[in-house]
Design a protein around this motif. Structure first.
Motif, PDB file in Angstrom:
ATOM      1  N   ASP A 284      36.195  -6.883 -35.107  1.00  0.00           N
ATOM      2  CA  ASP A 284      35.236  -7.996 -35.088  1.00  0.00           C
ATOM      3  C   ASP A 284      34.380  -8.046 -36.344  1.00  0.00           C
ATOM      4  O   ASP A 284      33.196  -8.399 -36.299  1.00  0.00           O
ATOM      5  CB  ASP A 284      34.330  -7.895 -33.852  1.00  0.00           C
ATOM      6  N   LEU A 285      34.953  -7.687 -37.484  1.00  0.00           N
ATOM      7  CA  LEU A 285      34.212  -7.796 -38.739  1.00  0.00           C
ATOM      8  C   LEU A 285      34.276  -9.225 -39.258  1.00  0.00           C
ATOM      9  O   LEU A 285      35.334  -9.850 -39.252  1.00  0.00           O
ATOM     10  CB  LEU A 285      34.776  -6.831 -39.784  1.00  0.00           C
ATOM     11  N   MET A 286      33.132  -9.714 -39.717  1.00  0.00           N
ATOM     12  CA  MET A 286      33.068 -11.068 -40.255  1.00  0.00           C
ATOM     13  C   MET A 286      31.832 -11.173 -41.140  1.00  0.00           C
ATOM     14  O   MET A 286      30.905 -10.366 -41.026  1.00  0.00           O
ATOM     15  CB  MET A 286      32.990 -12.091 -39.112  1.00  0.00           C
ATOM     16  N   PRO A 287      31.807 -12.148 -42.059  1.00  0.00           N
ATOM     17  CA  PRO A 287      30.603 -12.323 -42.884  1.00  0.00           C
ATOM     18  C   PRO A 287      29.412 -12.730 -42.018  1.00  0.00           C
ATOM     19  O   PRO A 287      29.493 -13.680 -41.240  1.00  0.00           O
ATOM     20  CB  PRO A 287      31.003 -13.439 -43.857  1.00  0.00           C
ATOM     21  N   VAL A 288      28.320 -12.000 -42.159  1.00  0.00           N
ATOM     22  CA  VAL A 288      27.118 -12.259 -41.366  1.00  0.00           C
ATOM     23  C   VAL A 288      26.028 -12.772 -42.299  1.00  0.00           C
ATOM     24  O   VAL A 288      25.632 -12.067 -43.241  1.00  0.00           O
ATOM     25  CB  VAL A 288      26.648 -10.985 -40.641  1.00  0.00           C
ATOM     26  N   SER A 289      25.556 -13.981 -42.050  1.00  0.00           N
ATOM     27  CA  SER A 289      24.456 -14.551 -42.843  1.00  0.00           C
ATOM     28  C   SER A 289      23.150 -13.913 -42.411  1.00  0.00           C
ATOM     29  O   SER A 289      22.809 -13.908 -41.214  1.00  0.00           O
ATOM     30  CB  SER A 289      24.395 -16.064 -42.659  1.00  0.00           C
ATOM     31  N   ILE A 290      22.413 -13.397 -43.360  1.00  0.00           N
ATOM     32  CA  ILE A 290      21.199 -12.658 -43.037  1.00  0.00           C
ATOM     33  C   ILE A 290      20.047 -13.582 -42.638  1.00  0.00           C
ATOM     34  O   ILE A 290      19.315 -13.290 -41.679  1.00  0.00           O
ATOM     35  CB  ILE A 290      20.784 -11.771 -44.221  1.00  0.00           C
ATOM     36  N   ILE A 322      26.584  -9.937 -45.227  1.00  0.00           N
ATOM     37  CA  ILE A 322      27.049  -8.590 -44.903  1.00  0.00           C
ATOM     38  C   ILE A 322      28.349  -8.697 -44.126  1.00  0.00           C
ATOM     39  O   ILE A 322      28.468  -9.512 -43.207  1.00  0.00           O
ATOM     40  CB  ILE A 322      26.008  -7.829 -44.059  1.00  0.00           C
ATOM     41  N   LEU A 323      29.317  -7.865 -44.502  1.00  0.00           N
ATOM     42  CA  LEU A 323      30.563  -7.786 -43.745  1.00  0.00           C
ATOM     43  C   LEU A 323      30.330  -6.831 -42.573  1.00  0.00           C
ATOM     44  O   LEU A 323      30.181  -5.630 -42.761  1.00  0.00           O
ATOM     45  CB  LEU A 323      31.699  -7.279 -44.627  1.00  0.00           C
ATOM     46  N   GLY A 324      30.277  -7.386 -41.369  1.00  0.00           N
ATOM     47  CA  GLY A 324      29.978  -6.534 -40.229  1.00  0.00           C
ATOM     48  C   GLY A 324      30.096  -7.266 -38.916  1.00  0.00           C
ATOM     49  O   GLY A 324      30.678  -8.351 -38.824  1.00  0.00           O
ATOM     50  N   ASN A 325      29.513  -6.676 -37.893  1.00  0.00           N
ATOM     51  CA  ASN A 325      29.523  -7.223 -36.543  1.00  0.00           C
ATOM     52  C   ASN A 325      28.162  -7.848 -36.277  1.00  0.00           C
ATOM     53  O   ASN A 325      27.135  -7.160 -36.254  1.00  0.00           O
ATOM     54  CB  ASN A 325      29.811  -6.110 -35.525  1.00  0.00           C
ATOM     55  N   SER A 326      28.145  -9.144 -36.058  1.00  0.00           N
ATOM     56  CA  SER A 326      26.885  -9.871 -35.923  1.00  0.00           C
ATOM     57  C   SER A 326      26.061  -9.381 -34.738  1.00  0.00           C
ATOM     58  O   SER A 326      24.848  -9.181 -34.852  1.00  0.00           O
ATOM     59  CB  SER A 326      27.175 -11.374 -35.786  1.00  0.00           C
ATOM     60  N   LYS A 327      26.702  -9.162 -33.589  1.00  0.00           N
ATOM     61  CA  LYS A 327      25.962  -8.741 -32.399  1.00  0.00           C
ATOM     62  C   LYS A 327      25.347  -7.350 -32.596  1.00  0.00           C
ATOM     63  O   LYS A 327      24.199  -7.104 -32.198  1.00  0.00           O
ATOM     64  CB  LYS A 327      26.885  -8.740 -31.184  1.00  0.00           C
TER      65      LYS A 327
END
Length: 442
Positions: A284-290, A322-327
């Protein structure tokens, strides 16, 4: 070597040249006499040079130090001086050899694998335990790159970095069922000392503990939900009971409901921790807008603050993602921000900031709350760690929030930096590496 040989050499030259000059005057062949004298002196010197070379060659081929050739004057002093130097070096070699032998004996007795690599990452030496734990073969693997023999992406990244404050836990290259504990020490010009310990038993015990906590938490959830439901029903319909309720009943039901909610929150946090420890960090990695993430957390924190009127602001001037898991990221940041709300007095200031410096991303939460003593900082991310139990009781926390933060950041290759002083507030900064940052195309 003393200085008397200077005088002896000068005397010998004066006598030789004086005698040659006297003979030359008598025979009226001064030039020839001096030439013959110089030739004799040169022949004597060459003879001693050949003796020195022969002695050095014989000494190089012999296991023991040979006695020096006999000599007088300069050459005698030279032979004796070199002999004393060779004896001194031999004693130093013996001491060094004894140290090396003791070192090899001690490392051979270790159960941990010990591997030395040079600046190019090539293996130079290892102890017998490394053959069993890492599968190294002598002499085939001497000079091989360590990253070619331990083929794991996380090990390659760990080896290339120059900060080894935290150890690395990976499956064994020999058996995937074994878990190895890697630690590296940097020394000399880019040389590295690798110590590897079989951590399988400890890992199994930790896994059993995690499974037990997860199973118990899951099993408690259903009965606790039933209990909470009945408590709420009784609280809402206490006036409909057939007999007049005793005076303490309303207060008792309120306390029961409060403690049930607290237990439910603890169980929920334990389940979240269990999931973080067992789930694949690459899923579940995806670009996360800060910016939207911080805005969402800030809105929740304002609602949580209620009439305490905290001033919660956001400083986000970059569009880096950030490349990561939003939740997971939202859960971690929410825990930090909600802690700031809990421990910041009414009308206090809480600032959320995101910036990129030196190719690293920094997400910080700073408040002007009550702060803490520095000795508590290293233990903040431990499960159920309490700075002050009375403080915990008044805020209603589970003691697991920062443990969740730690595991989320580990899954995103990030670190948590904490600064705090009593009465001066606290600053929690999440540092994300360059590999996790995604810049918008220009």
């Amino acid at each position: 070597m003393n200085q008397s040989w200077h005088i002896a050499v000068l005397k010998r030259l004066v006598l030789l040249l004086g005698g040659a000059l006297a003979i030359g005057l008598l025979t009226e062949q001064i030039t020839l006499s001096l030439l013959i004298a110089c030739t004799i002196y040169l022949a004597w010197t060459l003879r001693n040079v050949f003796r020195l070379i022969s002695w050095l060659d014989s000494a190089a081929e012999s296991a023991d130090i040979l006695e020096p050739p006999s000599g007088h004057g300069l050459w005698g002093e030279l032979f004796d001086g070199m002999y004393r130097l060779m004896r001194k070096q031999e004693r130093a070699r013996s001491r060094l050899k004894a140290v090396i032998n003791r070192f090899q004996e001690s490392t051979t007795a270790l159960r941990e694998a010990v591997v030395f690599t040079n600046g190019q990452g090539q293996i130079e030496w290892w102890n017998p335990a490394a053959e069993h734990i890492l599968g190294l073969r002598n002499p085939h693997d001497v000079g091989q790159l360590i990253t070619n023999l331990i083929r794991h992406p996380r090990f390659a990244c760990y080896y290339e970095q120059k900060s080894y404050g935290e150890p690395l836990i990976l499956p064994s290259p020999v058996s995937s069922e074994k878990k190895l504990h890697y630690s590296i020490t940097l020394y000399g010009p880019e040389n590295r000392l690798l110590i590897v310990r079989d951590n399988t038993r400890i890992h199994q015990l930790e896994q059993m503990t995690k499974d037990f906590v997860a199973n118990v938490s899951h099993e408690l959830r259903t009965p606790l939900t039933v209990i909470t439901g009945y408590i709420e029903t009784l609280s809402d319909n206490i006036s409909l009971l057939p007999a007049p309720p005793i005076p303490v009943m309303p207060r008792a039901l309120d306390q029961m409901q409060s403690q049930a909610i607290r237990m439910a929150n603890t169980i929920e946090d334990l389940l979240i921790l269990s999931k973080l420890e067992t789930a694949d960090s690459q899923q579940d990695l995806m670009p996360v807008s800060i910016a939207p993430l911080l805005e969402s957390v800030a809105n929740d924190a304002r609602s949580f603050s209620g009439n305490r009127n905290h001033n919660i602001t956001i400083d986000c001037k970059t569009d880096t993602k950030i490349l990561g898991n939003s939740k997971e990221l939202q859960s971690a940041i929410s825990n930090i921000v909600f802690n700031a709300v809990k421990y910041t007095p009414d009308n206090g200031n809480i600032r959320l900031k995101w910036n990129v410096e030196l190719n690293n991303g920094y997400l910080s939460v700073k408040d002007d709350g009550i702060g803490m003593e520095p000795q508590h900082i290293p233990r903040l991310t431990e499960r159920f760690y309490r700075i002050d139990r009375s403080r915990h009781a008044s805020t209603g926390g589970t003691g697991l929030g920062l443990a969740i933060v730690k595991h989320v950041l580990l899954r995103h290759d990030a670190t948590l930096l904490v600064k705090s002083r009593p009465g001066r507030g606290s600053s929690f900064t999440c540092q994300f590496p360059q590999s996790r940052l995604l810049r918008e195309a220009a």
